[in-house]
Each structure stands twice: as C-alpha cells, then as structure tokens.
Scaffold this active site. Structure first.
Site, PDB file in Angstrom:
ATOM      1  N   ILE A  13       0.829  -1.216   0.000  1.00 47.85           N
ATOM      2  CA  ILE A  13       0.000   0.000   0.000  1.00 47.85           C
ATOM      3  C   ILE A  13       0.860   1.262   0.000  1.00 47.85           C
ATOM      4  O   ILE A  13       0.483   2.277  -0.604  1.00 47.85           O
ATOM      5  CB  ILE A  13      -1.019  -0.005   1.179  1.00 47.85           C
ATOM      6  N   LYS A  91      -5.407   1.653   7.751  1.00 40.36           N
ATOM      7  CA  LYS A  91      -6.421   0.836   8.404  1.00 40.36           C
ATOM      8  C   LYS A  91      -5.920  -0.592   8.493  1.00 40.36           C
ATOM      9  O   LYS A  91      -5.104  -0.966   7.631  1.00 40.36           O
ATOM     10  CB  LYS A  91      -7.767   0.906   7.670  1.00 40.36           C
TER      11      LYS A  91
HETATM   12  P1  NAP Z   1       2.537  -5.511   3.074  1.00 42.94           P
HETATM   13  O1  NAP Z   1       2.680  -5.461   1.591  1.00 42.94           O
HETATM   14  O2  NAP Z   1       2.802  -6.769   3.780  1.00 42.94           O
HETATM   15  O3  NAP Z   1       3.443  -4.356   3.630  1.00 42.94           O
HETATM   16  C1  NAP Z   1       3.631  -4.091   4.998  1.00 42.94           C
HETATM   17  C2  NAP Z   1       5.080  -3.633   5.180  1.00 42.94           C
HETATM   18  O4  NAP Z   1       5.282  -3.235   6.520  1.00 42.94           O
HETATM   19  C3  NAP Z   1       6.090  -4.749   4.921  1.00 42.94           C
HETATM   20  O5  NAP Z   1       6.373  -4.882   3.574  1.00 42.94           O
HETATM   21  C4  NAP Z   1       7.288  -4.253   5.706  1.00 42.94           C
HETATM   22  O6  NAP Z   1       7.908  -3.253   4.910  1.00 42.94           O
HETATM   23  C5  NAP Z   1       6.619  -3.545   6.900  1.00 42.94           C
HETATM   24  N1  NAP Z   1       6.592  -4.425   8.062  1.00 42.94           N
HETATM   25  C6  NAP Z   1       6.208  -5.719   8.125  1.00 42.94           C
HETATM   26  N2  NAP Z   1       6.311  -6.188   9.366  1.00 42.94           N
HETATM   27  C7  NAP Z   1       6.778  -5.159  10.113  1.00 42.94           C
HETATM   28  C8  NAP Z   1       7.113  -5.039  11.479  1.00 42.94           C
HETATM   29  N3  NAP Z   1       6.997  -6.070  12.314  1.00 42.94           N
HETATM   30  N4  NAP Z   1       7.557  -3.850  11.925  1.00 42.94           N
HETATM   31  C9  NAP Z   1       7.683  -2.816  11.081  1.00 42.94           C
HETATM   32  N5  NAP Z   1       7.387  -2.885   9.765  1.00 42.94           N
HETATM   33  C10 NAP Z   1       6.926  -4.045   9.299  1.00 42.94           C
HETATM   34  O7  NAP Z   1       1.077  -5.057   3.509  1.00 42.94           O
HETATM   35  P2  NAP Z   1       0.151  -3.951   2.828  1.00 42.94           P
HETATM   36  O8  NAP Z   1      -0.799  -4.608   1.897  1.00 42.94           O
HETATM   37  O9  NAP Z   1       0.944  -2.818   2.330  1.00 42.94           O
HETATM   38  O10 NAP Z   1      -0.711  -3.535   4.102  1.00 42.94           O
HETATM   39  C11 NAP Z   1      -0.208  -2.697   5.112  1.00 42.94           C
HETATM   40  C12 NAP Z   1      -1.391  -2.041   5.799  1.00 42.94           C
HETATM   41  O11 NAP Z   1      -2.096  -1.271   4.842  1.00 42.94           O
HETATM   42  C13 NAP Z   1      -2.393  -3.069   6.375  1.00 42.94           C
HETATM   43  O12 NAP Z   1      -2.888  -2.622   7.593  1.00 42.94           O
HETATM   44  C14 NAP Z   1      -3.486  -3.100   5.307  1.00 42.94           C
HETATM   45  O13 NAP Z   1      -4.750  -3.416   5.857  1.00 42.94           O
HETATM   46  C15 NAP Z   1      -3.454  -1.677   4.801  1.00 42.94           C
HETATM   47  N6  NAP Z   1      -3.983  -1.535   3.444  1.00 42.94           N
HETATM   48  C16 NAP Z   1      -3.590  -2.375   2.439  1.00 42.94           C
HETATM   49  C17 NAP Z   1      -4.162  -2.243   1.160  1.00 42.94           C
HETATM   50  C18 NAP Z   1      -3.736  -3.114   0.007  1.00 42.94           C
HETATM   51  O14 NAP Z   1      -4.385  -3.032  -1.058  1.00 42.94           O
HETATM   52  N7  NAP Z   1      -2.694  -3.912   0.096  1.00 42.94           N
HETATM   53  C19 NAP Z   1      -5.119  -1.292   0.927  1.00 42.94           C
HETATM   54  C20 NAP Z   1      -5.449  -0.419   1.950  1.00 42.94           C
HETATM   55  C21 NAP Z   1      -4.890  -0.570   3.198  1.00 42.94           C
HETATM   56  P3  NAP Z   1       9.449  -2.886   5.025  1.00 42.94           P
HETATM   57  O15 NAP Z   1      10.243  -4.137   4.864  1.00 42.94           O
HETATM   58  O16 NAP Z   1       9.621  -1.922   3.917  1.00 42.94           O
HETATM   59  O17 NAP Z   1       9.631  -2.284   6.390  1.00 42.94           O
END
Ligand code: NAP
Length: 311
Positions: A13, A91
């Site tokens: 995101i 969120k």
């Molecule tokens: P994601 O691709 O898994 O990205 C989350 C990132 O956070 C990881 O790539 C990592 O990035 C970092 N991270 C992971 N574990 C961590 C930890 N323990 N401590 C600190 N940083 C950590 O997930 P995402 O889809 O972007 O979702 C993230 C949030 O955005 C969620 O709450 C989700 O509900 C929300 N969201 C997602 C979407 C969507 O379409 N994907 C849409 C709206 C909202 P680094 O390695 O770069 O630190």
C-alpha cells in the site's frame, strides 16, 4: 510550506498509493522512508531500516504515514507522537481498541495529530449514498464482500496471524462504508467466523447486525475464497421504499436500479487532502466506529473450523 513526511513500512500500500499520492500533492514532501528490508524510493532523500533512527536523524519530519501491518502500528505511532511527530494510521488503525484510545490520549497530550484513515469512505458514491439515506429508516442491508485472498494478499503471512484480522482486513473497508452511510448505528448481533484449521485468523464471516431501533434484516457476508469475478457490494433498502446499491467497493452508486455515480477511485488523494487540513488546523480525526464492529464480531462471534488453507 509543504508538510515534510516520512513513510514507515514500504510494502504494497505504501508503494501503490502513499508514494504516488504524496508525490502528486504539493502540500506534502516525502523526505524519508523507513523500510526493514532497506527499500528506498528515488523520491526520498533519506532511508533507514529502523524507524527510530529515522525519527532521530531527520528532525525536519513533521508527520509519518504508518503503513505496516496493524500488529505493530501502536508501538510505532506512540513513539512517533512522543518524538513530536503527527501520525497517519493505515487501516486497521491498531491491533486493539485500547491501543487506539491511548494513541488519541497521547496525541492530545503532546499536541500532535492522529488520523485514522478509512480509504473506502473517500469515494463520491459513498458520500452521495450517505446523503440519500440521511433521515430514513433502514429495512434491509446486505453487504457482500467476496474476494480472492491469493490474488490480493499473496505471501502476506501477517494477515493470517492473530491480530492480522484475516478476512476482516478487507471486510473493515465495507464496515467503514456502513458506519459512514447508515443513518443510525448498527451493532453486531451474531457472527460466525470461519477459521481454517491451520490459521489464526478467519477466512470468511457471516454477520447479522441489529439496528438502534426497529426490526430490520441487516447482514454481511465476507469471503476470501472467491475466484473469478470479485464482489464488493452494499445494498440498502429503506422502510419507505428507497433502494440503493454501492458497487465495486464504493465507486458506483445505483438508486432505484439507475446508475447515479460511477467515478474512478481517488481515495488516497482524498486522504492526503484531509491530512493536510488536520495538520494545518492541529486537529486529530479518530473514527473508531468500523474498528469497534470488528472487535465486537471477534468478541461475540462463534468460531467455526473449516478446511485448512494453503497460499
Ligand atoms: P505488506 O505489503 O505486507 O506491507 C507491509 C510492510 O510493513 C512490509 O512490507 C514491511 O515493509 C513492513 N513491516 C512488516 N512487518 C513489520 C514489522 N513487524 N515492523 C515494522 N514494519 C513491518 O502489507 P500492505 O498490503 O501494504 O498492508 C499494510 C497495511 O495497509 C495493512 O494494515 C493493510 O490493511 C493496509 N492496506 C492495504 C491495502 C492493500 O491493497 N494492500 C489497501 C489499503 C490498506 P518494510 O520491509 O519496507 O519495512
């Protein structure tokens, strides 16, 4: 002057929405990114693997967008606030309601902004639906949120862990529309949460709501096992006979079967416009209504075990 901002957690995101929308908004300037994996977009002057270092080494950062999984959001947000930074929370805004409550207290204490973002609310069709339903009594609500988890969340292990919320991760988007458009609050009356035998978060849920007053048929169905066409629909009918449907995640509005709004989603542009206003006015915006419904579903829901799920 543009608000200098840092992004914490540079996953899907952050890359798909936060980076391009910060870039496109002259009221913001991306100065740093904290990425555990060490990712660094060209747009950021500074990059760190540890967000604490970022907060310490880049004093000009006014605000941070926390784009990590929800399980770790509270600790990061609290430290950022105590380091004098305002925070934008993806969120779901935290792992628990108590954490979110505390963030509001801390933000008030240190005089900084905390902003709970519910991206699905930033659609014209959602605003028009809210206006159309204002003052009416609801007879029927049917939320159908069915998508393919393998397509939308490949390799996201955190989403299946406790505190990752499982199918409520997308489901909370639907609930954020429901809490926005319903003229009266709804409550979780009954919830069946389907947990795969090998997972700590539900893959599907059937929810029955009650209304503040009056008898109504209010339901939601969330399912992550939908292949083929994906469904993100909310249908509402009032006692007085108004029938309204939001389709495709809140981007299309039909009233009485007629398409009234069909606009591409510019959700994150709206989020950053609101964040600019909050920062300028030194205000917080903490809306916990969608998160309360999720917490209530987990609190009174019946746990049903279903077959194991492999990515
Ligand atoms: P994601 O691709 O898994 O990205 C989350 C990132 O956070 C990881 O790539 C990592 O990035 C970092 N991270 C992971 N574990 C961590 C930890 N323990 N401590 C600190 N940083 C950590 O997930 P995402 O889809 O972007 O979702 C993230 C949030 O955005 C969620 O709450 C989700 O509900 C929300 N969201 C997602 C979407 C969507 O379409 N994907 C849409 C709206 C909202 P680094 O390695 O770069 O630190």
């Amino acid at each position: 002057m543009a608000h200098k901002i840092g992004i914490i957690g540079f996953g899907k995101i952050a890359q798909d929405q936060h980076l391009p929308n910060i870039k496109a908004n002259p009221d913001f300037e991306l100065v740093a990114v904290a990425s555990q994996r060490g990712l660094k977009p060209d747009e950021a002057k500074h990059a760190f693997q540890d967000y604490r270092e970022m907060l310490k080494e880049v004093p000009e950062i006014e605000a941070v967008a926390i784009c990590t999984p929800p399980q770790v959001r509270y600790q990061i947000a609290r430290e950022a606030l105590l380091a004098g930074r305002s925070v934008l929370l993806e969120k779901p805004p935290a792992a628990t309601l108590s954490e979110l409550y505390d963030l509001k207290l801390v933000a008030d204490k240190v005089g900084r902004t905390v902003f709970t973002t519910w991206h699905a609310q930033y659609n014209k069709a959602v605003h028009e639906a809210k206006k159309a339903l204002a003052g009416w009594e609801i007879k029927r609500l049917l939320v159908t949120w069915k998508e393919d988890v393998r397509h939308w969340h490949p390799g996201q292990e955190w989403i299946w862990q406790a505190g990752g919320f499982g199918v409520f991760d997308p489901g909370i988007n639907a609930l954020s529309i429901v809490t926005c458009i319903m003229p009266e609050p709804v409550f979780i009356q009954k919830a069946d949460l389907q947990f795969p035998a090998n997972r700590d978060a539900p893959i599907a849920a059937n929810i029955q709501f009650s209304a503040a007053h009056g008898a109504a048929d209010l339901q939601a169905v969330f399912d992550w096992r939908q292949t083929g066409p994906q469904t993100w629909d909310i249908e509402v009918e009032t006692v007085q006979g108004l029938a309204l449907a939001l389709r495709e995640g809140g981007t299309k509005l039909e009233i009485g079967g007629k398409l009234m709004v069909d606009e591409p989603s510019e959700e994150y542009a709206g989020i950053y416009q609101s964040f600019d206003t909050l920062l300028n006015e030194r205000r917080s915006d903490v809306d916990d209504a969608p998160f309360r419904l999720v917490a209530d579903a987990f609190m009174i829901g019946r746990r049903v075990q279903v077959e194991a799920f492999e990515d």
